[in-house]
Design a protein around this motif. Structure first.
Motif, PDB file in Angstrom:
ATOM      1  N   GLU A   6       8.229 -39.832 -99.967  1.00 55.80           N
ATOM      2  CA  GLU A   6       9.262 -40.467-100.647  1.00 55.80           C
ATOM      3  C   GLU A   6      10.709 -40.702 -99.886  1.00 55.80           C
ATOM      4  OE1 GLU A   6       9.704 -39.556-104.862  1.00 55.80           O
ATOM      5  OE2 GLU A   6       7.818 -38.186-104.564  1.00 55.80           O
ATOM      6  N   LEU A   7      11.012 -39.856 -99.254  1.00 52.86           N
ATOM      7  CA  LEU A   7      12.511 -39.551 -98.750  1.00 52.86           C
ATOM      8  C   LEU A   7      12.868 -40.804 -98.005  1.00 52.86           C
ATOM      9  CD1 LEU A   7      14.679 -37.618 -98.991  1.00 52.86           C
ATOM     10  CD2 LEU A   7      14.301 -36.564 -96.892  1.00 52.86           C
ATOM     11  N   LYS A   8      14.211 -41.271 -98.186  1.00 54.06           N
ATOM     12  CA  LYS A   8      14.758 -42.348 -97.223  1.00 54.06           C
ATOM     13  C   LYS A   8      16.231 -41.855 -97.121  1.00 54.06           C
ATOM     14  CE  LYS A   8      12.047 -46.131 -99.026  1.00 54.06           C
ATOM     15  NZ  LYS A   8      10.888 -45.521 -99.392  1.00 54.06           N
ATOM     16  N   PRO A   9      16.796 -42.430 -96.015  1.00 53.68           N
ATOM     17  CA  PRO A   9      18.324 -41.966 -96.119  1.00 53.68           C
ATOM     18  C   PRO A   9      19.144 -42.747 -97.163  1.00 53.68           C
ATOM     19  CG  PRO A   9      17.384 -43.819 -94.229  1.00 53.68           C
ATOM     20  CD  PRO A   9      16.387 -43.272 -95.000  1.00 53.68           C
ATOM     21  N   VAL A  10      20.152 -42.385 -97.342  1.00 54.91           N
ATOM     22  CA  VAL A  10      21.128 -43.024 -98.418  1.00 54.91           C
ATOM     23  C   VAL A  10      21.569 -44.222 -97.753  1.00 54.91           C
ATOM     24  CG1 VAL A  10      23.322 -42.945 -99.087  1.00 54.91           C
ATOM     25  CG2 VAL A  10      21.886 -40.844 -99.471  1.00 54.91           C
ATOM     26  N   ALA A  11      21.525 -45.295 -98.546  1.00 50.94           N
ATOM     27  CA  ALA A  11      21.906 -46.721 -98.088  1.00 50.94           C
ATOM     28  C   ALA A  11      23.059 -46.544 -97.333  1.00 50.94           C
ATOM     29  CB  ALA A  11      21.749 -47.724 -99.152  1.00 50.94           C
ATOM     30  N   GLY A  12      23.242 -47.051 -96.238  1.00 50.14           N
ATOM     31  CA  GLY A  12      24.782 -47.099 -95.501  1.00 50.14           C
ATOM     32  C   GLY A  12      25.036 -45.956 -94.679  1.00 50.14           C
ATOM     33  N   ALA A  13      24.101 -44.695 -94.734  1.00 46.47           N
ATOM     34  CA  ALA A  13      24.518 -43.660 -94.032  1.00 46.47           C
ATOM     35  C   ALA A  13      24.394 -43.879 -92.510  1.00 46.47           C
ATOM     36  CB  ALA A  13      23.731 -42.541 -94.677  1.00 46.47           C
ATOM     37  N   VAL A  14      23.447 -44.728 -92.239  1.00 45.89           N
ATOM     38  CA  VAL A  14      23.283 -44.934 -90.749  1.00 45.89           C
ATOM     39  C   VAL A  14      24.505 -45.463 -90.124  1.00 45.89           C
ATOM     40  CG1 VAL A  14      21.770 -45.849 -88.956  1.00 45.89           C
ATOM     41  CG2 VAL A  14      20.808 -44.917 -90.778  1.00 45.89           C
ATOM     42  N   GLY A  15      24.988 -46.696 -90.997  1.00 43.84           N
ATOM     43  CA  GLY A  15      25.911 -47.137 -90.554  1.00 43.84           C
ATOM     44  C   GLY A  15      27.201 -46.532 -90.089  1.00 43.84           C
ATOM     45  N   VAL A  16      27.495 -45.669 -91.003  1.00 45.85           N
ATOM     46  CA  VAL A  16      28.591 -44.718 -91.055  1.00 45.85           C
ATOM     47  C   VAL A  16      28.557 -43.738 -89.467  1.00 45.85           C
ATOM     48  CG1 VAL A  16      30.020 -42.795 -91.863  1.00 45.85           C
ATOM     49  CG2 VAL A  16      29.197 -44.845 -93.346  1.00 45.85           C
ATOM     50  N   LEU A  17      27.314 -43.273 -89.380  1.00 40.73           N
ATOM     51  CA  LEU A  17      27.100 -42.424 -88.333  1.00 40.73           C
ATOM     52  C   LEU A  17      27.011 -43.275 -86.923  1.00 40.73           C
ATOM     53  CD1 LEU A  17      24.068 -40.510 -89.791  1.00 40.73           C
ATOM     54  CD2 LEU A  17      26.520 -39.499 -89.357  1.00 40.73           C
TER      55      LEU A  17
END
Length: 214
Positions: free
Chosen positions: A84-95
Motif C-alpha cells: 500500500e505505501l506511497k510517497p507523500v504527494a509533493g515530497a519528490v518535488g521538494v527533494l
C-alpha cells in the motif's frame, strides 16, 4: 531564511505511512488486550518511538506488552507497506528542488532504520537518500519529544542547530525541534494546526514547502 540543512521526519512527511501504521497499531494493541481506536493511536502514538508506546501502555495499565510485540508489529507493517505505501504527494518535488539548489537534507525518524529503508525502497525514495543521511531514534538514547535525535542529525551533517529547519507532522516532533533550537515547519495534512503549536510556520500541502524553504 535560507537554511543550511533541512531535516525531514519520515512517516507522514516523506512516506504516507501514518494511516497504515496507526491502523495496524490500534488493531494489534486491541488484540493484546489494550482497546485502542485508530483515532486513539493517532492522538497518543503518532511520532513515537516504540519504547514510548511500551512506556505509555505500562503506565496506563500496569501491564507490559508482549516481548515479541515490536517484531510482530513491524512484520505486519512491512507487509502492508509492500502492498500500500506511497510517497507523500509533493515530497519528490521538494527533494528534487533541494538537490538542484545544493541544499543539504536528511531524514530523522522515530522509526527504526529498517522501517525507514523499507519505506524508501517501496516508494522509490531511496534514490534521494545516502545511508549517511538517514538517522533513527535507534541512534540516540531518547526519542522525540527529546531533542537528541535532531541534535545528533545536525552534528553528523556538520550543521549548527540554528541553521537547521525540521519538517514535522506530529506534536512530539515539533516539541523536539523547538527543544533542539531549530525552526520547524509543521505539516498539517493529518494533524490539526492547533496540535502543532510552537511550529515556526504551518503548511497543509507538501507542494508549498519548496517555496517556504527559499
Amino acid at each position: 531564511m535560507r537554511y543550511d540543512l533541512v531535516i525531514f521526519d519520515n512517516d507522514g512527511v516523506l512516506v504516507d505511512s501514518e494511516p497504515i501504521s496507526n491502523r495496524l497499531l490500534a488493531a494489534y494493541l486491541t488484540e493484546v488486550g489494550h482497546p485502542t481506536s485508530y483515532e486513539d493511536s493517532i492522538r497518543d502514538y503518532m511520532g513515537s518511538a516504540m519504547h514510548r508506546i511500551h512506556d505509555l501502555i505500562e503506565e496506563r495499565s500496569g501491564q507490559r506488552l508482549p516481548v515479541d510485540f515490536d517484531d510482530v508489529f513491524h512484520g505486519r507493517v512491512f507487509a502492508a507497506f509492500e502492498r500500500e505505501l506511497k510517497p507523500v504527494a509533493g515530497a519528490v518535488g521538494v527533494l528534487e528542488k533541494l538537490a538542484a539548489d545544493g541544499v543539504a537534507y536528511c531524514v530523522a525518524s522515530s522509526g527504526s532504520h529498517e522501517r525507514i529503508r523499507v519505506g524508501h525502497r517501496t516508494t522509490g525514495l531511496d534514490r534521494w537518500f545516502e545511508d549517511a543521511w538517514i538517522f533513527s531514534s535507534q541512534d540516540v538514547g531518547r526519542g522525540k519529544p527529546a531533542p537528541d535525535l535532531f541534535l545528533y542529525a545536525a552534528e553528523r551533517m556538520g550543521v549548527a542547530p540554528e541553521r537547521c529547519v525540521v519538517v514535522e507532522d506530529s506534536p512530539l516532533g515539533v516539541r523536539a525541534a523547538v527543544a533542539a533550537g531549530m525552526d520547524v515547519y509543521g505539516f498539517t495534512a493529518m494533524t490539526p494546526a492547533d496540535r502543532l503549536a510552537g511550529a515556526t510556520q504551518l503548511f497543509a500541502d507538501m507542494g508549498e514547502l519548496a517555496d517556504l524553504l527559499v
